[in-house]
Design an enzyme around this catalytic site. Sequence first.
Site, PDB file in Angstrom:
ATOM      1  N   THR A 202      -3.004  -0.804  -2.709  1.00  0.00           N
ATOM      2  CA  THR A 202      -3.264  -2.254  -2.868  1.00  0.00           C
ATOM      3  C   THR A 202      -4.666  -2.377  -3.155  1.00  0.00           C
ATOM      4  OG1 THR A 202      -1.440  -2.930  -1.294  1.00  0.00           O
ATOM      5  CG2 THR A 202      -3.245  -4.448  -1.628  1.00  0.00           C
TER       6      THR A 202
ATOM      7  N   ARG B 180      11.862  -5.605  -2.435  1.00  0.00           N
ATOM      8  CA  ARG B 180      11.110  -5.489  -1.312  1.00  0.00           C
ATOM      9  C   ARG B 180       9.712  -6.068  -1.381  1.00  0.00           C
ATOM     10  NH1 ARG B 180       5.613  -3.253   0.009  1.00  0.00           N
ATOM     11  NH2 ARG B 180       5.368  -2.734   1.976  1.00  0.00           N
ATOM     12  N   VAL B 181       9.508  -7.093  -0.494  1.00  0.00           N
ATOM     13  CA  VAL B 181       8.149  -7.774  -0.515  1.00  0.00           C
ATOM     14  C   VAL B 181       7.104  -7.401   0.758  1.00  0.00           C
ATOM     15  CG1 VAL B 181       6.949 -10.105  -0.575  1.00  0.00           C
ATOM     16  CG2 VAL B 181       9.337  -9.613  -1.818  1.00  0.00           C
ATOM     17  N   GLY B 182       6.195  -6.858   0.449  1.00  0.00           N
ATOM     18  CA  GLY B 182       5.091  -6.434   1.411  1.00  0.00           C
ATOM     19  C   GLY B 182       4.324  -7.542   1.866  1.00  0.00           C
ATOM     20  N   ASP B 183       2.926  -7.220   2.320  1.00  0.00           N
ATOM     21  CA  ASP B 183       2.267  -8.171   2.852  1.00  0.00           C
ATOM     22  C   ASP B 183       1.285  -8.978   1.910  1.00  0.00           C
ATOM     23  OD1 ASP B 183      -0.875  -6.584   3.142  1.00  0.00           O
ATOM     24  OD2 ASP B 183       0.896  -5.490   2.841  1.00  0.00           O
TER      25      ASP B 183
ATOM     26  N   THR C 120      -5.034  -4.392   3.479  1.00  0.00           N
ATOM     27  CA  THR C 120      -4.371  -3.285   2.910  1.00  0.00           C
ATOM     28  C   THR C 120      -3.896  -2.401   3.890  1.00  0.00           C
ATOM     29  OG1 THR C 120      -4.569  -1.286   1.401  1.00  0.00           O
ATOM     30  CG2 THR C 120      -6.546  -1.970   2.520  1.00  0.00           C
ATOM     31  N   GLY C 121      -2.751  -1.282   3.401  1.00  0.00           N
ATOM     32  CA  GLY C 121      -2.241  -0.427   4.513  1.00  0.00           C
ATOM     33  C   GLY C 121      -0.888  -0.675   4.462  1.00  0.00           C
ATOM     34  N   HIS C 122      -0.226  -0.280   5.760  1.00  0.00           N
ATOM     35  CA  HIS C 122       1.238  -0.131   5.869  1.00  0.00           C
ATOM     36  C   HIS C 122       1.676  -1.595   5.981  1.00  0.00           C
ATOM     37  CE1 HIS C 122       4.897   0.530   8.183  1.00  0.00           C
ATOM     38  NE2 HIS C 122       5.271   0.709   7.301  1.00  0.00           N
ATOM     39  N   GLY C 123       2.471  -2.138   4.770  1.00  0.00           N
ATOM     40  CA  GLY C 123       2.629  -3.620   4.667  1.00  0.00           C
ATOM     41  C   GLY C 123       3.483  -4.196   5.882  1.00  0.00           C
TER      42      GLY C 123
END
Lengths: 325, 306
Positions: A185, A213-216, A236-239
């Site tokens: 990201t 799939r929708v992340g952060d 950023t990172g593990h959503g």
Amino acid sequence: MAELGGQNPLFTNIEKMRPVMVVHGGAWAIPDSLAEASVAGVKAAARAGMLNLTRGGGALDAVEVAVRMMEDDPTFDAGHGAVLNTDGEVELDAMIMEGRTLAAGAVSSVRNIANPVSLARAVMEKTNHVMLTGRGANLFAESIGVPTLPTQALVSEQERNQWEHYKHYDVAIKEYFNARWPSDTVGAVALDCCGNVACATSTGGIRNKMVGRVGDSPIIGSGGYADNEKGAVSCTGHGESVLKVTLARLILSHMDRGTPVSAAVEQSLRYMAVRVHGAGGAIAVSPSREWAARFTTERMAWAAIDGDLLHYGLNPQEEFKEPLI
Amino acid sequence: MLPVVVVHGGAGHVPKDRAEISCVGVKEATKGAYVILRSGGSAMDAVVEAVTILENNPAYNAGRGSVLNVKGEVEMDALVMDGRTLGSGAVSAVRRVANPIQLARLVMEKTSHLCLTAEGASKFARAMGVPEVPEESLITDYATMRWKKNLNPDANPVKCQMGEMGTVGAVAVDKEGNVACATSTGGMINKMEGRVGDTPCIGCGGYADNQIGAVSPTGHGETIMKVTLPRLILFHMEQGKGPKEASDMGLAYMKERVSGLGGVITVDPTGQWAARFNSLQMSWAAAQQDQLHYGLYHGEDFTEPV
């Protein structure tokens, strides 16, 4: 609330403020093969954003310019260089927010456009809504003349090969790799000469993610948040972990209570690690020109321009400086 | 004080002729959820039950009875969150399922993701054996009437939204002290295709944390998102404010900063609860210690035994 020519009313100094620009290219185990390009990419994006700011552009323009540059750079997983979902397609998410009015725009699961961050800005400025998803987002893009690109134009052959290689794996194995795969990201925060802040975040998500799939990244308060009274953050990172702790909003809640920016970011990342076992990174800027770039993953490519210095780093504890030419 | 469940059926301006239906429905949903809690069921089961009942009730803007998008179609959003693990599940712009809240719960329990959207959400529903229902089964005459009325270029859907039954939601604390929230909606009248409001966005459409409490909001989605209203209220509670004060502070801030009106239901882990709103009305009900509380207009707090 009365606003005077777009100026932050909390800013009382009659002299214009010196702007600050911070960008990141994703928090994950960036391999050595991508290290140089990642650092070069964030430095270029920070310069482009700052150039915009020093020419009198606002924070909103600056974050859009910086993120667009990284979307166009196939090194990063956003726009060009995106990863593929489980059906072998590209789905992109982005958000943008400005701190004066709290106006925001976001798109999720939009397909095959080069610059999702600009589409997010168009949602903010050309519609009555904050967020559009899926086909609706693509229809809107079409309606404002944003071209749709073929998948090949956005996805590298290398990514296509990687996707082919892993698609037959068991779901459990895929999940294991998800934690280590690209989640680069990209994002930016800025403070302009009028004291306004803004943030922007953009991603192609995680390889082999479920369709839709929708992340952060496009979620206000998680992937980013901007408020002239508190500051601006991009994460950023593990959503999924970033979402569970609404990381951007969490960082700003600490800053709002007077915690220095670096400590606010570090405390929030530590909380995310302990409470939901997630790793990530964030960049933040405060209304008083403090900024930070911190991460708990192996690496995060980041760059910041503050006055005449360009700061940047990749590995933990690293911070290089060079004069801005 | 435990267990407790609070349910809302939307904040806004409910026309007089629909006021009674609005109250009856939330009371029914609250009773259904309370039965679960009293027999030792979880907060998550309780909130999903309450919202399911309201989704099935065509009088509310969720599931059956959802407002229509500008094309006359139904696209629904929903969110659940578990305060113990901070686990969450959401669906946005999902079509042709009867109970988006249950699909949201499946996202939480059966995937490693927190949110699925649009066609991806439908694909997942099929994979889970959730039946696809015909669009018409979700559309009411009332929704169609309001859609047609707002196609007029002079119409003001945001203002008219206030005349609609709103988003539905529930928060609960169970006997173990676990909190949960659930929110479900058909969104905004005549919204653009693919418009996503606050509901499926964690922190905006709801938030639950065993260490602080749980909130489910209702009102103008875009303004709720701009201030991340549930998360804001819970920050105040972390600083020591009770549910009522924190909710009022959050709503006041939303009104002052972004001119938004709405309402929230809020609980803390000890069972203190509040149903607060700065719109004209909000239909709500709560059950605790075998008493049912409910109201619609400001200052109302009727009670009767459950």
